[in-house]
Motif scaffolding. Structure first.
Motif, PDB file in Angstrom:
ATOM      1  N   SER A 171       0.800  -1.079  -0.077  1.00 14.90           N
ATOM      2  CA  SER A 171       0.018  -0.082  -0.106  1.00 14.90           C
ATOM      3  C   SER A 171       0.703   1.340   0.010  1.00 14.90           C
ATOM      4  CB  SER A 171      -1.015  -0.036   1.238  1.00 14.90           C
ATOM      5  OG  SER A 171      -1.791  -0.994   1.258  1.00 14.90           O
ATOM      6  N   LYS A 183      -4.940   2.752   3.439  1.00 11.29           N
ATOM      7  CA  LYS A 183      -4.378   2.801   4.730  1.00 11.29           C
ATOM      8  C   LYS A 183      -3.247   2.009   4.879  1.00 11.29           C
ATOM      9  CE  LYS A 183      -5.864   1.581   9.368  1.00 11.29           C
ATOM     10  NZ  LYS A 183      -6.851   0.759  10.262  1.00 11.29           N
ATOM     11  N   ALA A 185      -0.180   0.730   7.629  1.00 10.68           N
ATOM     12  CA  ALA A 185       0.507   0.792   9.041  1.00 10.68           C
ATOM     13  C   ALA A 185       1.395  -0.485   9.216  1.00 10.68           C
ATOM     14  CB  ALA A 185      -0.889   0.362   9.906  1.00 10.68           C
ATOM     15  N   THR A 190      -3.175  -4.898   7.021  1.00 10.79           N
ATOM     16  CA  THR A 190      -4.065  -3.483   7.003  1.00 10.79           C
ATOM     17  C   THR A 190      -4.944  -3.316   5.937  1.00 10.79           C
ATOM     18  OG1 THR A 190      -1.691  -2.589   7.874  1.00 10.79           O
ATOM     19  CG2 THR A 190      -3.168  -1.036   7.243  1.00 10.79           C
ATOM     20  N   THR A 191      -4.516  -3.644   4.958  1.00 11.72           N
ATOM     21  CA  THR A 191      -5.447  -3.853   3.781  1.00 11.72           C
ATOM     22  C   THR A 191      -6.441  -4.929   3.572  1.00 11.72           C
ATOM     23  OG1 THR A 191      -3.914  -2.512   2.411  1.00 11.72           O
ATOM     24  CG2 THR A 191      -5.604  -3.626   1.179  1.00 11.72           C
TER      25      THR A 191
END
Ligand SMILES: Nc1nc2c(ncn2[C@@H]2O[C@H](COP(=O)(O)OP(=O)(O)OP(=O)(O)O)[C@@H](O)[C@H]2O)c(=O)[nH]1
Ligand SMILES: [Mg+2]
Length: 344
Positions: A171, A183, A185, A190-191
């Motif tokens: 990402s 997003k 992180a 996260t995705t």
């Protein structure tokens, strides 16, 4: 927002309106002829793709969709109004299947498709007037519309798919090379849903990149998020296989690379022979080592050498955070996206 990529729905086109039986009644025409108008056409069912949607969310709760019926014809040769068409908006990349799974149409581009025609309107009695029958007492009923159970399945359309373990920086990379703002992180998964980014390359050329949730060893057995999102990179020309070089995951970069490839092969095995399926394990890959800002020169050399020794080529090395070699990566991607097209 929930990501929905398969739904079953019922659609129906409208019935045609009935024709009218009517005769002129005006003071100076005591024996006025027939003036019954035709019924209106029933509404069609039309599927229309848009790039503004990337999920079939809209079809999650409502399951039945009807086009309007045509209205009845009326006196004074008035034709009934046509029923309003039912226009179903779906994302580009939606495949329409019959309830048995057979592909009816692949809406792989911005387009409209007439799925069901509305019923024709019935003729009014004016239509039936002949030299021998000046006052026909008959009109047609409207033709019935038709209905159909269909499955809508979304397989996103992109030129490039980014694959890799969770937390590899997929990402971060897409946010660097496109306007997409997923997003990011420092933890795995996260995705949770696929998303697309448009990469504006040189000379006003642009292409689409898909970021999907990370894969892990055992994904084919449903570990992690499993392989449910892989279908969204089926329709890409090639993959960016992103490998975390930092060692912070506690795993080895080369075995990460192998593990992902193994999952792709298993996905292919599971989907072999399915209509419209394109295998993933044979898709060209650009192997990219990410997070090199965290790795010593010496370690990086070691990792590169291992790839060289085992697969015969060195991966490209980048840092999605510092931007190192990102320009070069985009250049390679652009070349691959557009050279493929020229040789088609
Ligand atoms: N140091 C460094 N950190 C990076 C780099 N690229 C990504 N990261 C960090 O790695 C973490 C994970 O990045 P993401 O982009 O969310 O990873 P992902 O592959 O999309 O992860 P999932 O969505 O969970 O599959 C974040 O904390 C990023 O800031 C890089 O080149 N260098
Ligand atoms: Mg991510």
């Amino acid at each position: 927002m929930k990501f929905i990529d398969e739904v079953s729905i019922t659609v129906a086109s409208g019935h045609g309106g009935p024709g009218s039986i009517s005769f002129r009644r005006e003071s100076f025409y005591p024996r006025g002829g027939p003036d019954g108008g035709d019924g209106g056409r029933g509404g069609n069912v039309i599927l229309k793709t848009t790039r503004h949607l990337n999920s079939l969310m809209d079809y999650r709760s409502q399951k039945k969709f009807f086009a309007e019926d045509g209205q009845a014809g009326a006196a004074k040769n008035c034709t009934g109004a046509d029923g309003k068409d039912l226009i179903l908006l779906v994302p580009v990349g939606t495949i329409v299947r019959s309830s048995e799974g057979e592909i009816l149409i692949d809406l792989a581009d911005e387009m409209e498709h007439l799925l069901l025609k509305g019923g024709r309107g019935g003729k009014g009695n004016t239509f039936f007037k002949t030299s021998v029958n000046q006052a026909p007492e008959k009109a047609q009923p409207g033709e019935d519309g038709s209905s159909m159970d269909i499955i809508l399945e979304l397989k996103l359309i992109a030129d490039v798919g980014i694959i890799g373990f969770p937390n590899a920086g997929k990402s971060t990379l897409i946010s660097r090379i496109s306007a997409a703002k997923p997003k990011i992180a420092d933890y795995p998964f996260t995705t949770l849903t696929p998303h697309l980014g448009v990469v504006k390359a040189a000379e006003e050329k642009s292409f689409l990149v898909a970021d999907i949730p990370g894969l892990i060893k055992g994904a084919s057995q449903g570990v992690g998020l499993g392989m449910q999102f892989l279908k969204h990179i089926e329709r890409t020309k090639f993959f960016i296989h992103l490998v975390d070089a930092s060692g912070m995951s506690g795993r080895d970069p080369f075995s990460d690379y192998q593990d992902i490839n193994e999952e792709l092969s298993k996905y292919d095995e599971a989907n072999q022979g399915k209509e419209g399926f394109f295998p993933l394990s044979t898709r060209p890959q650009i192997i990219v080592l990410n997070k090199i800002d965290t790795v010593s020169e010496e370690n990086l050399k070691k990792i590169k050498n291992e790839f060289k020794k085992k697969i015969g080529s060195e991966p490209l090395v980048i840092s999605a955070v510092t931007g190192k070699n990102i320009k070069e990566l985009v250049q390679i991607m652009t070349k691959m996206v557009f050279s493929n097209e020229e040789t088609l």
